[in-house]
Design an enzyme around this catalytic site. Structure first.
Site, PDB file in Angstrom:
ATOM      1  N   GLY A 140      46.622  78.770 -71.824  1.00  0.00           N
ATOM      2  CA  GLY A 140      46.242  77.416 -71.432  1.00  0.00           C
ATOM      3  C   GLY A 140      47.473  76.538 -71.346  1.00  0.00           C
ATOM      4  N   CYS A 141      47.272  75.346 -70.797  1.00  0.00           N
ATOM      5  CA  CYS A 141      48.354  74.376 -70.689  1.00  0.00           C
ATOM      6  C   CYS A 141      48.900  74.041 -72.089  1.00  0.00           C
ATOM      7  CB  CYS A 141      47.820  73.112 -70.037  1.00  0.00           C
ATOM      8  SG  CYS A 141      49.056  71.839 -69.883  1.00  0.00           S
ATOM      9  N   PRO A 142      50.184  73.907 -72.343  1.00  0.00           N
ATOM     10  CA  PRO A 142      51.262  73.960 -71.355  1.00  0.00           C
ATOM     11  C   PRO A 142      51.947  75.324 -71.282  1.00  0.00           C
ATOM     12  CG  PRO A 142      52.132  73.113 -73.398  1.00  0.00           C
ATOM     13  CD  PRO A 142      50.704  73.505 -73.668  1.00  0.00           C
ATOM     14  N   ASP A 190      45.548  78.923 -65.314  1.00  0.00           N
ATOM     15  CA  ASP A 190      45.279  77.547 -65.725  1.00  0.00           C
ATOM     16  C   ASP A 190      45.428  76.623 -64.510  1.00  0.00           C
ATOM     17  OD1 ASP A 190      44.957  75.237 -67.342  1.00  0.00           O
ATOM     18  OD2 ASP A 190      47.124  74.990 -67.343  1.00  0.00           O
ATOM     19  N   ARG A 233      53.737  64.907 -70.932  1.00  0.00           N
ATOM     20  CA  ARG A 233      53.027  64.044 -71.879  1.00  0.00           C
ATOM     21  C   ARG A 233      53.615  64.332 -73.255  1.00  0.00           C
ATOM     22  NH1 ARG A 233      48.673  67.786 -70.164  1.00  0.00           N
ATOM     23  NH2 ARG A 233      48.388  69.282 -71.846  1.00  0.00           N
TER      24      ARG A 233
END
Lengths: 80, 381
Positions: free
Chosen positions: A18-20, A45, B196
């Protein structure tokens, strides 16, 4: 589903992460690769389709293609 | 014939697993049908979350360490040695001392993660970190005399141990400096590699307004390529620069060289099935904890919960049953948001974390858990 003619020097299999994860895998590889290296990032993803081009733009590397492989995407990148 | 289970690594995952196995298989061990051996390089078990508090002078380095033998059930055969080779075809381990290989029927690698600041040019000379006893003690001494200037916390390596730690450090530093009347003379900047302030979106959304409220600067898409110790400057892959007076880094990480040499993972992270935790490249090999490459955080809670799953699977296997226990990615992290407030998140493979508002109660719950951790290691909590 589509095909790509691009031949990568290095393939990163980040499918399932999954991110990141996929973007970090790519950044790590770009860090150690020589200029001109073509990298294929395989990612399942969907967020990578936005994150990766945004980072490439910021870092000044080239996005060559994004190919939909059905259950994952291949994002082709060239280190400048 | 005795069935032999060998665990490599006496951190959270390996220690909890050894104790859970002896709990589940006590009768079989007493009957000589099963042996549980744990191989660890040193005689001590180290609980790394203590080091964050060492940096702020709230705990001592010695608080993070206890003799492994005292934490292990007496049924566990503890070998203090370094494993230097794994032959997954012959099902044998080579130890640094002794001429005879150690054979196994079931192997669990719980060899953890370590920081590799040497991978970033200039970082060893110019930066601090708090992931081991030596680093935390040096950082404590540097913070004690840091009266003014630019404090930079830079997340360089990802994945890294304890995903909450970088945020915790800056929130704690902010309040710690305020309490000492130094905050007005210290600028704080936090840097993160992606676009982010945290990899997990909900945590990023929770943290960002708190940075703004507390005047903590942040830089995103900030991937440090090198550190210039002379000019005290960070240089990034994105072409930006940042000067610092005190640099605290989350360095690059790697798994154990043993894993790389055994062909089980390029960077020391072992490819496993995310639910069964069985290695994809070898038979009868499991990986748990930071060394297992699974899509969740490198956190002690993951090692703890995964150890329970592997204990259940191995116990079923040695009894001739089909193992059915599966790991759902359960992860739980406390996040300090200052010196006396904290929040927590829990999530798994299917459910993203939800961040609650911070409170003093959760801060005390974190400190209480850190004290009771030694019961977790014993397999009791």
């Amino acid at each position: 589903m589509s095909e790509s003619e691009i031949e990568a020097d290095v393939t990163i299999d980040s499918r399932g992460a999954g991110c990141p994860g996929p973007l970090m895998d790519l950044i790590g590889k770009v860090k150690s690769a020589d200029a001109g290296t073509v990298i294929e990032l395989q990612t399942s993803d969907e967020g990578s389709k936005d994150d990766v081009p945004e980072w490439l733009d910021k870092a000044g590397h080239e996005l060559l293609d994004v190919v939909d492989r059905g259950d994952y995407w291949s994002i082709y990148v060239q280190k400048v | 014939m005795t069935e032999r289970i060998v665990i490599v690594g006496g951190g959270t995952g390996g220690t909890v697993l050894a104790n859970r196995l002896t709990d589940e298989l006590g009768d079989e061990i007493d009957a000589g049908e099963v042996e549980v051996t744990l191989v660890n390089e040193t005689e001590d078990h180290v609980y790394k979350p203590v080091f964050l508090y060492v940096a702020f002078g709230q705990r001592e380095v010695a608080d993070a360490k206890r003799p492994l033998r005292e934490l292990l059930d007496p049924h566990v055969d503890l070998r203090v040695d370094r494993v230097v080779g794994v032959d997954t075809d012959a099902k044998e381990l080579t130890l640094q001392t002794g001429d005879t290989p150690m054979s196994y029927d079931h192997l669990v690698l719980a060899t953890g993660a370590r920081v590799t600041p040497g991978d970033t040019p200039g970082l060893v000379e110019a930066g601090h970190q708090f992931y081991n006893a030596e680093g935390a003690a040096k950082l404590r001494d540097a913070l004690a005399t840091f009266e003014e200037g630019h404090l930079v916390l830079s997340v360089i390596g990802s994945p890294h141990m304890c995903p909450a730690a970088p945020l915790e450090f800056v929130f704690m530093a902010d309040e710690w400096l305020r309490e000492r009347g130094r905050r007005e003379d210290v600028d704080i900047t936090y840097t993160y590699p992606i676009n982010r302030v945290h990899g997990l979106e909900s945590i990023a959304e929770w943290a960002k307004p708190r940075f703004e409220e507390r005047n903590i600067n942040y830089e995103t898409f900030f991937n440090v390529e090198e550190v210039d110790p002379e000019t005290k400057t960070l240089h990034t892959m994105e072409g930006s620069e940042l000067d610092f007076d005190l640099l605290v880094a989350i360095p690059e990480h790697s798994g154990d060289q043993l894993v790389i040499d055994a062909g089980l993972g390029d960077q020391g992270w072992i490819a496993v099935d995310k639910e069964t935790l069985e290695a994809t490249e070898a038979e009868d090999v499991y990986a748990i904890g930071d060394t297992a490459e699974i899509p969740t955080s490198k956190a002690g809670s993951v090692a703890h919960y995964a150890a329970g799953v592997v204990a259940d699977r191995l116990a079923a296997t040695v009894r001739g049953q089909l193992p059915t226990a599966r790991f759902d990615g359960k992860t739980m992290c406390f996040i300090e948001s200052g010196m006396d407030s904290a929040t927590y998140v829990s999530f798994d493979y299917e459910n993203a974390p939800v961040v609650r508002d911070e409170s003093t109660f959760v801060h005390w719950a974190k400190l209480a858990y850190n004290e009771s951790y030694w019961l977790t290691a014993r397999g009791l909590l």
